[in-house]
Design a protein around this motif. Sequence first.
Motif, PDB file in Angstrom:
ATOM      1  N   UNK A 194      52.870  15.411  -7.480  1.00  0.00           N
ATOM      2  CA  UNK A 194      53.070  16.657  -6.915  1.00  0.00           C
ATOM      3  C   UNK A 194      54.356  16.724  -6.182  1.00  0.00           C
ATOM      4  N   UNK A 195      55.258  15.636  -6.075  1.00  0.00           N
ATOM      5  CA  UNK A 195      56.393  15.659  -5.346  1.00  0.00           C
ATOM      6  C   UNK A 195      57.326  16.837  -5.904  1.00  0.00           C
ATOM      7  N   UNK A 196      57.924  17.528  -5.336  1.00  0.00           N
ATOM      8  CA  UNK A 196      58.858  18.448  -5.789  1.00  0.00           C
ATOM      9  C   UNK A 196      59.567  19.092  -4.833  1.00  0.00           C
ATOM     10  N   UNK A 197      60.593  19.959  -5.064  1.00  0.00           N
ATOM     11  CA  UNK A 197      61.383  20.629  -4.190  1.00  0.00           C
ATOM     12  C   UNK A 197      60.567  21.566  -3.355  1.00  0.00           C
ATOM     13  N   UNK A 198      59.773  22.240  -4.189  1.00  0.00           N
ATOM     14  CA  UNK A 198      58.625  23.317  -3.530  1.00  0.00           C
ATOM     15  C   UNK A 198      57.773  22.458  -2.459  1.00  0.00           C
ATOM     16  N   UNK A 199      57.257  21.475  -2.581  1.00  0.00           N
ATOM     17  CA  UNK A 199      56.478  20.468  -1.794  1.00  0.00           C
ATOM     18  C   UNK A 199      57.508  20.390  -0.407  1.00  0.00           C
ATOM     19  N   UNK A 200      58.680  19.819  -0.612  1.00  0.00           N
ATOM     20  CA  UNK A 200      59.610  19.648   0.443  1.00  0.00           C
ATOM     21  C   UNK A 200      59.901  20.875   1.413  1.00  0.00           C
ATOM     22  N   UNK A 201      60.045  21.967   0.604  1.00  0.00           N
ATOM     23  CA  UNK A 201      60.039  23.293   1.371  1.00  0.00           C
ATOM     24  C   UNK A 201      58.990  23.523   2.377  1.00  0.00           C
ATOM     25  N   UNK A 202      57.913  23.189   1.846  1.00  0.00           N
ATOM     26  CA  UNK A 202      56.703  23.281   2.686  1.00  0.00           C
ATOM     27  C   UNK A 202      56.609  22.531   3.703  1.00  0.00           C
ATOM     28  N   UNK A 203      56.905  21.244   3.452  1.00  0.00           N
ATOM     29  CA  UNK A 203      56.940  20.210   4.284  1.00  0.00           C
ATOM     30  C   UNK A 203      57.684  20.339   5.371  1.00  0.00           C
ATOM     31  N   UNK A 204      58.926  20.699   5.175  1.00  0.00           N
ATOM     32  CA  UNK A 204      60.085  20.749   6.326  1.00  0.00           C
ATOM     33  C   UNK A 204      60.407  22.187   6.902  1.00  0.00           C
ATOM     34  N   UNK A 205      59.830  23.074   6.166  1.00  0.00           N
ATOM     35  CA  UNK A 205      59.865  24.490   6.578  1.00  0.00           C
ATOM     36  C   UNK A 205      61.504  24.991   6.468  1.00  0.00           C
ATOM     37  N   UNK A 206      62.028  24.482   5.002  1.00  0.00           N
ATOM     38  CA  UNK A 206      63.273  24.957   4.984  1.00  0.00           C
ATOM     39  C   UNK A 206      63.407  25.509   3.599  1.00  0.00           C
ATOM     40  N   UNK A 207      64.736  26.058   3.067  1.00  0.00           N
ATOM     41  CA  UNK A 207      64.580  26.849   1.821  1.00  0.00           C
ATOM     42  C   UNK A 207      64.812  25.590   0.932  1.00  0.00           C
ATOM     43  N   UNK A 208      64.672  26.114  -0.296  1.00  0.00           N
ATOM     44  CA  UNK A 208      65.078  25.458  -1.597  1.00  0.00           C
ATOM     45  C   UNK A 208      66.577  24.822  -1.901  1.00  0.00           C
ATOM     46  N   UNK A 209      67.182  25.755  -1.648  1.00  0.00           N
ATOM     47  CA  UNK A 209      68.596  25.614  -1.569  1.00  0.00           C
ATOM     48  C   UNK A 209      69.171  24.522  -0.596  1.00  0.00           C
ATOM     49  N   UNK A 210      68.653  24.587   0.454  1.00  0.00           N
ATOM     50  CA  UNK A 210      68.805  23.986   1.558  1.00  0.00           C
ATOM     51  C   UNK A 210      68.538  22.263   1.111  1.00  0.00           C
ATOM     52  N   UNK A 211      67.477  22.291   0.746  1.00  0.00           N
ATOM     53  CA  UNK A 211      66.690  20.786   0.353  1.00  0.00           C
ATOM     54  C   UNK A 211      67.768  20.265  -0.738  1.00  0.00           C
ATOM     55  N   UNK A 212      68.097  21.033  -1.758  1.00  0.00           N
ATOM     56  CA  UNK A 212      68.732  20.727  -3.100  1.00  0.00           C
ATOM     57  C   UNK A 212      70.091  20.206  -2.648  1.00  0.00           C
ATOM     58  N   UNK A 213      70.843  21.149  -1.652  1.00  0.00           N
ATOM     59  CA  UNK A 213      72.208  20.946  -1.169  1.00  0.00           C
ATOM     60  C   UNK A 213      72.081  19.336  -0.390  1.00  0.00           C
TER      61      UNK A 213
END
Length: 248
Positions: A156-175
């Motif tokens: 289930x590892x995904x950008x969406x999972x990371x946004x939920x885990x770290x409470x930040x936006x998808x754009x910031x995670x990708x950037x």
Amino acid sequence: GILERGDRKYSFAVSSPILSPEKIRDTYMNLKSEMRRKYEERNNSLLSRQTELIYYLKLGKKEQCLSILRECSKSYAPDSFLPLLADVADGCDFSAEEYSARFERLGVAGKTRGQWDMLADMADEICGITGTKRTDMDELAALICQYIEENCSDPNMSVTLLTQQFAVSRDLVSKLIRLYKNQTFCDYLLELRMHRAFELLGQTDLSISTIAEAVGYTSYTSFKRAFIRYKGISPREYRVAAESARTR
């Protein structure tokens, strides 16, 4: 040459005395062309310095910013730099209104040196903000990358999972991943999974289907497709080659 009158600078050119109208015209056109060339060179140099200043402001590099301003104060007007600093300040949620008003008052008083000193103070304050933010971003990026490395086998590892885990936006995670790993999230995740798969294929007798599941794939087919895309050969071919190399 350059003629200075207050804050203004004027370019001029002088030739030896000429009497022939044709030579006067030719000399005028040549001097005009030369002055235009020097003017364009000066403008290109100014743009280069402005771009460099913006770059260091956003990195919070105080010494580099102050050095650029000191050098530019010898050749350019301070008005060329205030809008740049104000734009960067706006991006930092820092109001430049007080600085702008102070800059205008100094200009009315003819205090060009004071304007440059004010720009240096403004750059110093901006760098204090951007430097702190960058440190925070460095720490966040390190945490995100560490989390991906430790959990790359999670299907289930995904950008969406990371946004939920770290409470930040998808754009910031990708950037952040692109900035600190020089890869997209998908490429980074694929690399981590493939390197783990290489270890399991070369050092264990686990079935390829079991290895596929162990590195984060829900089916052998999707694992095989990803493996070939990354390595250029199938998992089975890789295992055969690894076993052959080990028995030599």
